[in-house]
Design a protein around this motif. Structure first.
Motif, mmCIF file in Angstrom:
data_model
loop_
_atom_site.group_PDB
_atom_site.id
_atom_site.type_symbol
_atom_site.label_atom_id
_atom_site.label_comp_id
_atom_site.label_asym_id
_atom_site.label_seq_id
_atom_site.Cartn_x
_atom_site.Cartn_y
_atom_site.Cartn_z
ATOM 1 N N LEU A 126 0.831 -1.200 0.000
ATOM 2 C CA LEU A 126 0.000 0.000 0.000
ATOM 3 C C LEU A 126 0.867 1.251 0.000
ATOM 4 N N SER A 127 0.441 2.240 -0.754
ATOM 5 C CA SER A 127 1.088 3.548 -0.713
ATOM 6 C C SER A 127 0.004 4.610 -0.567
ATOM 7 N N ILE A 128 0.390 5.802 -0.154
ATOM 8 C CA ILE A 128 -0.591 6.861 0.063
ATOM 9 C C ILE A 128 -0.930 7.537 -1.260
ATOM 10 N N PRO A 129 -2.193 7.491 -1.687
ATOM 11 C CA PRO A 129 -2.588 8.196 -2.914
ATOM 12 C C PRO A 129 -2.450 9.706 -2.731
ATOM 13 N N LYS A 130 -2.424 10.442 -3.838
ATOM 14 C CA LYS A 130 -2.290 11.896 -3.755
ATOM 15 C C LYS A 130 -3.525 12.565 -3.171
ATOM 16 N N THR A 131 -4.631 11.822 -3.087
ATOM 17 C CA THR A 131 -5.837 12.344 -2.424
ATOM 18 C C THR A 131 -5.838 12.031 -0.933
ATOM 19 N N GLY A 132 -4.813 11.309 -0.457
ATOM 20 C CA GLY A 132 -4.756 10.934 0.938
ATOM 21 C C GLY A 132 -5.351 9.553 1.160
ATOM 22 N N ILE A 133 -5.344 9.125 2.417
ATOM 23 C CA ILE A 133 -5.845 7.785 2.757
ATOM 24 C C ILE A 133 -6.482 7.820 4.144
#
Length: 291
Positions: A203-210
């Motif tokens: 998992l990585s943090i999307p640019k919209t956040g998480i």
């Protein structure tokens, strides 16, 4: 690890013995489905199915709707009067392309810390609480989520809960779940700083956040219960606690997220009719990011 640097308060839920409805949740092959999230639609009343698929919910109004949801199955809404046996259909998910990532894990940063070091824990009934982690360009070199760290307290030798990861939807609410299967975590007795490794999910943090959060499992193995009698009225009540208790920071923020009646609600200062920020509890969840 003992947590002894925080002030921990417990607000125990004391409830009247009320009318209940029992049932069982199974799949299309008549096999029991454990840990199904079950809510009375539009109300803050919920429960979880046991390992054998059975459930008990504190409501007997047959006209009310129950919402059944769990990863891997289609959500179902059904009248409580028809919920003696609930069949959920398996959900066919298109398989995402498998991506082999070359994680080095030579660098780590921790995000989510708050200045307030005083935490509180309380029994707050059926609950899915989340913490929002906005994206920051500095995460580019450490974009993978290696660990989830949550502070808990429990009087049971072991208790279980679900950890959830949500994308952000178009309304700024928790949206698509980022895991394909439920992630069940075992929590041990005492005050603990739990370090939960999630590297295998890539998992990585999307640019919209998480959004990262926990779901309390309202099952017998998580429950501590005792009967108390009011010395004045002699009325019998049940004092019930579901463990583990998650610790919360009391902070000032722009909005809070509440899962109630089977749906997410975003509350801001404007929705509460005030112009200042909201003082509210936020789950004590941190993330460890790596490269």
């Amino acid at each position: 690890m003992k947590i002894n640097i925080f002030i921990v308060l417990f607000f125990l839920e004391t409830i009247w013995v009320s009318a209940q409805t029992t049932g069982i949740v199974v799949d299309e092959n008549n096999l029991p489905i454990p840990y199904v999230n079950i809510w009375v639609e539009g109300e803050n009343i919920g429960t979880t199915s046991e390992e054998d698929g059975t459930f008990v919910i504190d409501s007997s109004d047959g006209n009310k709707n129950l919402i059944f949801s769990i990863l891997g199955f289609e959500k179902k809404i059904i009248k409580l009067s028809e919920a003696k046996k609930v069949v959920l259909q398996s959900q066919t998910n298109e398989l995402n392309e498998i991506v082999i990532v070359n994680k080095k894990e030579t660098k780590e940063i921790e995000i989510g810390q708050v200045e307030n070091s005083i935490l509180q824990a309380f029994e707050n009934g059926p609950k899915i609480d989340v913490k929002y982690f906005p994206y920051n360009p500095k995460y580019k070199s450490t974009r993978y989520i290696k660990q989830v760290r949550i502070l808990t307290d429990s009087k049971l030798e072991t208790a279980t809960l679900k950890i959830h990861f949500y994308a952000v939807d178009e309304n700024g609410l928790p949206g698509e779940k980022l895991l394909k299967k439920d992630f069940i975590v075992t929590i041990k007795k005492g005050g603990r700083n739990n370090k939960i490794n999630v590297s295998k999910f890539n998992l990585s943090i999307p640019k919209t956040g998480i959004f990262v959060g926990f779901e309390k499992l309202m099952i017998e193995s998580n429950k501590e219960e005792k009967t108390i009698t009011d010395p004045n009225t002699k009325a019998t009540k049940i004092q019930r606690i579901y463990y583990p208790l998650l610790l919360y920071n009391y902070i000032n923020r722009d909005f809070i997220y509440t899962f109630s009646g089977g749906k997410w609600i975003k509350e801001t200062a404007e929705t509460k009719g005030i112009t200042t920020k909201i003082d509210a509890y936020q789950p004590a969840i941190n993330l460890i990011l790596t490269n």
